[in-house]
Design an enzyme around this catalytic site. Sequence first.
Site: not given
Length: 243
Positions: A154, A156
């Site tokens: 998430y 990233a």
Amino acid sequence: MKYALITGGSRGIGKAVCLKLAADLNYNILLNYHSNTEAAELTKQEIEKYGVQCDLLKFNVSDDAAVQSAIATWKASHPEDKIEILVNNAGITKDGLFIWTNTEAWDTVMDTSVRGFYNVTQAVLKDMLRSRYGRIINMVSLSGLKGNPGQVNYSAAKGAMISATKALAQEIGKRKVTVNAVAPGFIKSDMTIDFDEDGLKKHIPVNRFGDVDEVADLVSFLASDKSSYITGEVININGGLYS
Ligand code: NAP
């Protein structure tokens, strides 16, 4: 007629944004959702109480063909109408330590946020550039700025959206299309329903989770004429948790 397209607009933050853009800015709403038709229908009824039109568009933002087809079909039946505002709000979490993260959890989280941003923005951007006006607002997260353990996928995904926001803003500013990101901390919605608010709020300077309406107020400002000189920004809304 002027429309605002909100992805993931049926529930939570996206729903509050739809209602606010209808109430504050008098925009007609193109409400995208993925699977919960009942919630989408109820939200449509609430939006239309403001005297605007709400069209439902059911598609998975990460499905290239579905996005192209749904938006092309809508445009063909609305030749005189313009999508002036896009809120890339659809997003999901599949949390767990990175060591245990499988390919499915990685891909679906990345695809919903990053591929979703790509697919939907591509589908509306040319028209905004042609008409030399547009507002694109990307819903990111504190996790995408700070990085959050248990949320490598998430973090990233939201981090990628933040960089895309900054880069795209520089490409298209001359055409009066602005691109900004909103980075919420803990906001009360289905996504955070199982979180321990009493335990977590001790770390938040204002000592509470945020409300969806508070995020929607910020989006409404960024979506309005009043924000013309703001582009490429990431605006935190987290009760002072991180800046
Ligand atoms: P939510 O309550 O879980 O609502 C998610 C919405 O997104 C629903 O309308 C859902 O539609 C839709 N959606 C999910 N996957 C989709 C897909 N593949 N294609 C199209 N629509 C899809 O979430 P939320 O808390 O409002 O979060 C909204 C955004 O804010 C997300 O991007 C999230 O990452 C971000 N955010 C939230 C928080 C928070 O504390 N809540 C904090 C930071 C950032 P269906 O119901 O039809 O599936």
